[in-house]
Design a protein around this motif. Structure first.
Motif, PDB file in Angstrom:
ATOM      1  N   ILE A 107      65.307  16.225 -12.893  1.00 19.82           N
ATOM      2  CA  ILE A 107      64.336  15.467 -12.111  1.00 19.82           C
ATOM      3  C   ILE A 107      62.965  16.118 -12.256  1.00 19.82           C
ATOM      4  CG2 ILE A 107      63.698  14.656  -9.805  1.00 19.82           C
ATOM      5  CD1 ILE A 107      66.685  14.849  -9.062  1.00 19.82           C
ATOM      6  N   ALA A 108      61.988  15.309 -12.637  1.00 22.70           N
ATOM      7  CA  ALA A 108      60.612  15.792 -12.797  1.00 22.70           C
ATOM      8  C   ALA A 108      59.682  14.957 -11.929  1.00 22.70           C
ATOM      9  CB  ALA A 108      60.186  15.711 -14.263  1.00 22.70           C
ATOM     10  N   TYR A 109      58.568  15.566 -11.576  1.00 25.79           N
ATOM     11  CA  TYR A 109      57.588  14.873 -10.730  1.00 25.79           C
ATOM     12  C   TYR A 109      56.186  15.243 -11.190  1.00 25.79           C
ATOM     13  CZ  TYR A 109      54.766  13.712  -6.607  1.00 25.79           C
ATOM     14  OH  TYR A 109      53.811  13.207  -5.765  1.00 25.79           O
ATOM     15  N   THR A 110      55.328  14.236 -11.271  1.00 27.69           N
ATOM     16  CA  THR A 110      53.900  14.475 -11.485  1.00 27.69           C
ATOM     17  C   THR A 110      53.145  13.965 -10.275  1.00 27.69           C
ATOM     18  OG1 THR A 110      54.049  14.317 -13.904  1.00 27.69           O
ATOM     19  CG2 THR A 110      51.891  13.984 -12.912  1.00 27.69           C
ATOM     20  N   GLY A 111      52.478  14.865  -9.585  1.00 29.31           N
ATOM     21  CA  GLY A 111      51.660  14.500  -8.438  1.00 29.31           C
ATOM     22  C   GLY A 111      50.265  14.106  -8.881  1.00 29.31           C
ATOM     23  N   HIS A 112      49.816  12.932  -8.435  1.00 34.42           N
ATOM     24  CA  HIS A 112      48.481  12.432  -8.783  1.00 34.42           C
ATOM     25  C   HIS A 112      47.530  12.546  -7.604  1.00 34.42           C
ATOM     26  CE1 HIS A 112      49.816  10.483 -12.653  1.00 34.42           C
ATOM     27  NE2 HIS A 112      50.981  10.612 -12.031  1.00 34.42           N
ATOM     28  N   GLY A 113      47.831  13.449  -6.684  1.00 32.86           N
ATOM     29  CA  GLY A 113      47.006  13.658  -5.502  1.00 32.86           C
ATOM     30  C   GLY A 113      47.879  13.751  -4.262  1.00 32.86           C
ATOM     31  N   PHE A 114      47.737  14.833  -3.507  1.00 35.11           N
ATOM     32  CA  PHE A 114      48.541  15.024  -2.295  1.00 35.11           C
ATOM     33  C   PHE A 114      47.901  14.292  -1.118  1.00 35.11           C
ATOM     34  CE2 PHE A 114      49.871  19.284  -4.215  1.00 35.11           C
ATOM     35  CZ  PHE A 114      51.108  18.805  -4.605  1.00 35.11           C
ATOM     36  N   LEU A 115      48.726  13.569  -0.364  1.00 38.94           N
ATOM     37  CA  LEU A 115      48.209  12.855   0.802  1.00 38.94           C
ATOM     38  C   LEU A 115      47.694  13.818   1.868  1.00 38.94           C
ATOM     39  CD1 LEU A 115      50.871  10.017   1.220  1.00 38.94           C
ATOM     40  CD2 LEU A 115      48.602   9.862   0.187  1.00 38.94           C
ATOM     41  N   PHE A 116      48.250  15.031   1.942  1.00 40.51           N
ATOM     42  CA  PHE A 116      47.793  15.961   2.987  1.00 40.51           C
ATOM     43  C   PHE A 116      46.399  16.520   2.669  1.00 40.51           C
ATOM     44  CE2 PHE A 116      50.562  18.618   0.231  1.00 40.51           C
ATOM     45  CZ  PHE A 116      49.638  19.579  -0.180  1.00 40.51           C
ATOM     46  N   ASN A 117      45.904  16.317   1.467  1.00 45.08           N
ATOM     47  CA  ASN A 117      44.535  16.710   1.133  1.00 45.08           C
ATOM     48  C   ASN A 117      43.540  15.582   1.353  1.00 45.08           C
ATOM     49  OD1 ASN A 117      44.838  19.413   0.432  1.00 45.08           O
ATOM     50  ND2 ASN A 117      45.424  18.938  -1.672  1.00 45.08           N
ATOM     51  N   GLN A 118      44.011  14.436   1.817  1.00 40.91           N
ATOM     52  CA  GLN A 118      43.135  13.297   2.043  1.00 40.91           C
ATOM     53  C   GLN A 118      42.740  13.219   3.515  1.00 40.91           C
ATOM     54  OE1 GLN A 118      45.179   9.816   0.606  1.00 40.91           O
ATOM     55  NE2 GLN A 118      45.548  10.700  -1.414  1.00 40.91           N
ATOM     56  N   PRO A 119      41.564  12.673   3.801  1.00 41.80           N
ATOM     57  CA  PRO A 119      41.181  12.486   5.209  1.00 41.80           C
ATOM     58  C   PRO A 119      42.178  11.585   5.917  1.00 41.80           C
ATOM     59  CG  PRO A 119      39.315  12.117   3.730  1.00 41.80           C
ATOM     60  CD  PRO A 119      40.529  12.197   2.866  1.00 41.80           C
ATOM     61  N   GLY A 120      42.413  11.881   7.190  1.00 45.82           N
ATOM     62  CA  GLY A 120      43.347  11.078   7.967  1.00 45.82           C
ATOM     63  C   GLY A 120      43.799  11.834   9.197  1.00 45.82           C
ATOM     64  N   PRO A 121      44.595  11.191  10.057  1.00 46.33           N
ATOM     65  CA  PRO A 121      45.063  11.861  11.278  1.00 46.33           C
ATOM     66  C   PRO A 121      45.943  13.056  10.949  1.00 46.33           C
ATOM     67  CG  PRO A 121      46.189   9.761  10.929  1.00 46.33           C
ATOM     68  CD  PRO A 121      45.087   9.813   9.931  1.00 46.33           C
ATOM     69  N   SER A 277      33.744   9.588  -4.903  1.00 49.58           N
ATOM     70  CA  SER A 277      34.970   9.462  -4.095  1.00 49.58           C
ATOM     71  C   SER A 277      34.991  10.442  -2.933  1.00 49.58           C
ATOM     72  CB  SER A 277      36.191   9.715  -4.981  1.00 49.58           C
ATOM     73  OG  SER A 277      36.250   8.810  -6.047  1.00 49.58           O
ATOM     74  N   HIS A 278      35.780  10.085  -1.925  1.00 47.97           N
ATOM     75  CA  HIS A 278      36.025  10.975  -0.800  1.00 47.97           C
ATOM     76  C   HIS A 278      37.200  11.913  -1.090  1.00 47.97           C
ATOM     77  CE1 HIS A 278      34.255   7.569   1.922  1.00 47.97           C
ATOM     78  NE2 HIS A 278      33.384   8.035   1.044  1.00 47.97           N
ATOM     79  N   PHE A 279      38.138  11.482  -1.913  1.00 44.41           N
ATOM     80  CA  PHE A 279      39.242  12.328  -2.372  1.00 44.41           C
ATOM     81  C   PHE A 279      39.755  11.769  -3.681  1.00 44.41           C
ATOM     82  CE2 PHE A 279      41.015   9.228   0.618  1.00 44.41           C
ATOM     83  CZ  PHE A 279      42.023   8.641  -0.128  1.00 44.41           C
ATOM     84  N   GLU A 280      40.388  12.633  -4.485  1.00 43.94           N
ATOM     85  CA  GLU A 280      40.874  12.231  -5.796  1.00 43.94           C
ATOM     86  C   GLU A 280      42.060  13.115  -6.197  1.00 43.94           C
ATOM     87  OE1 GLU A 280      40.456   9.934  -7.924  1.00 43.94           O
ATOM     88  OE2 GLU A 280      38.619   8.919  -7.314  1.00 43.94           O
ATOM     89  N   GLY A 281      42.735  12.682  -7.277  1.00 47.32           N
ATOM     90  CA  GLY A 281      43.680  13.542  -7.967  1.00 47.32           C
ATOM     91  C   GLY A 281      42.922  14.229  -9.095  1.00 47.32           C
TER      92      GLY A 281
END
Length: 369
Positions: A107-121, A277-281
């Motif tokens: 199993i492999a995964y490529t992350g294109h941006g973590f949601l916890f690094n994005q603005p939000g609650p 942008s405000h956030f990106e991968g």
């Protein structure tokens, strides 16, 4: 090997995953694409790839995610893949959970941006972090497009061996092209000495269109081309009022070009690329612009600051602030020699660091393909 490439929507598969599929097939592997059905799947299907639609949902709706998980689990049990390569936060987690349950060997995964690094609650960022930690425990090969986010993954206990692989584009498609430049500028009514600023992105609020539209009011000697559309699954305001205001304020200096297949020609015809942008991968559009020889104005955030060397290949500005963005655009609009110098330096850097062949090859090597 029999390989599943899993992502959320057709846009992601077409623009991010398809180069990996092509090279894996060229190396002799059987490759199946899996994502939600969509019109942009026509090209991979024309190229002979089997694409299996799964009801992916870009939301936190638990019922919708359960349906997608169950569909993936059935598919993985039926197909008996040797490797599942997952992409994007939600679809990536569901695919890894289903692959583990189905007994997929690798199993492999490529992350294109973590949601916890994005603005939000705070609760959404906290939930995202814990879900990423869960996903990391299911993953044999953990990659991110951003080297900074690979460091985050190692530091935060998500994946101790996370690797930043970058993104890449084909320099044969994205390059300076004098003929395309002349033809498209004539078609769109751009004069020879006119500075054209272009943004290429989905029409979503966090890409910074609102700030860019307002900043352009303070750059009277430049025209803005807006390329892209809003996906049916995109969230947030549609910015219709912001564009209406900009059309009144900018007049002929604003052109909305919609979704384009000839992005390389559009970039070749422009003078400055902007992505506030405000956030990106690690945005593909910045790489495309750099390869085409354009100076880039971007925000000083994860992703773009790994691509743009401030003052050398472009200018970095704070996110969500209009005056610094306007100042950067004005500086480039008024200095053709600076644009040429930064654009040439950016192209050289992009060819060194973001060549698609190198990035895809490294990705497949890490996955053992």
């Amino acid at each position: 090997m029999k390989v599943a490439e899993v992502c959320n929507v057709d846009f992601s598969l077409r623009h991010f995953v398809l180069p990996v599929m092509r090279e894996a097939r060229a190396r002799g592997h059987e490759v199946v694409g899996i994502c939600a059905e969509g019109k942009l799947l026509d090209l991979p299907r024309q190229e002979g790839f089997r694409i299996v639609p799964v009801p992916m949902a870009r939301s936190l709706n638990p019922l919708a995610q359960w349906r997608a998980y169950c569909a993936l689990l059935r598919l993985f049990r039926e197909e008996r893949f040797d490797l599942v390569h997952a992409h994007m936060p939600i679809s990536g987690l569901l695919a890894r959970l289903a692959a583990k349950r189905a007994g997929v060997k690798r199993i492999a995964y490529t992350g294109h941006g973590f949601l916890f690094n994005q603005p939000g609650p705070w609760w959404r960022r906290t939930l995202s972090l814990w879900l990423e930690r869960l996903g990391g425990r299911l993953t044999d090969v953990f990659m991110t497009v951003s080297e900074e986010e690979a460091a985050d993954a190692r530091r935060l206990g998500i994946a101790p061996h996370a690797v930043g692989i970058r993104n890449g584009r084909d320099p044969r498609r994205f390059r300076p092209d004098a003929a395309a430049r002349a033809a498209l500028r004539a078609e769109l009514g751009a004069a020879d000495g006119e500075c054209v600023v272009v943004i290429i992105s989905r029409l979503v609020r966090h890409k910074g269109h609102v700030e860019l539209l307002r900043a352009m009011e303070a750059v009277p000697d430049a025209t803005l081309w807006v390329v892209g559309e809003r996906l049916a699954t995109d969230h947030g305001p549609d910015m219709a009022e912001d564009f209406a205001r900009a059309e009144e304020a900018l007049g002929r200096r604003l052109k909305r070009l919609g979704y384009r297949e000839d992005v390389g020609r559009v970039l070749a015809a422009a003078d400055v690329f902007c992505l506030p942008s405000h956030f990106e991968g690690l945005p593909m559009s910045v790489i495309e612009a750099m390869m085409t020889g354009l100076p880039v104005v971007a925000t000083d955030i994860r992703g773009p600051r790994e691509q743009v060397r401030d003052g050398e290949t472009g200018l970095l500005v704070p996110p969500a602030e209009i005056p610094p963005l306007a100042a950067a655009l004005s500086r480039l609009a008024g200095d053709p020699a600076l644009r040429a110098r930064m654009g040439a330096a950016g192209r050289e850097l992009a060819l060194q660091r973001f060549d698609e062949r190198d990035v895809v090859g490294r990705t497949l090597d890490l996955m053992g393909l």
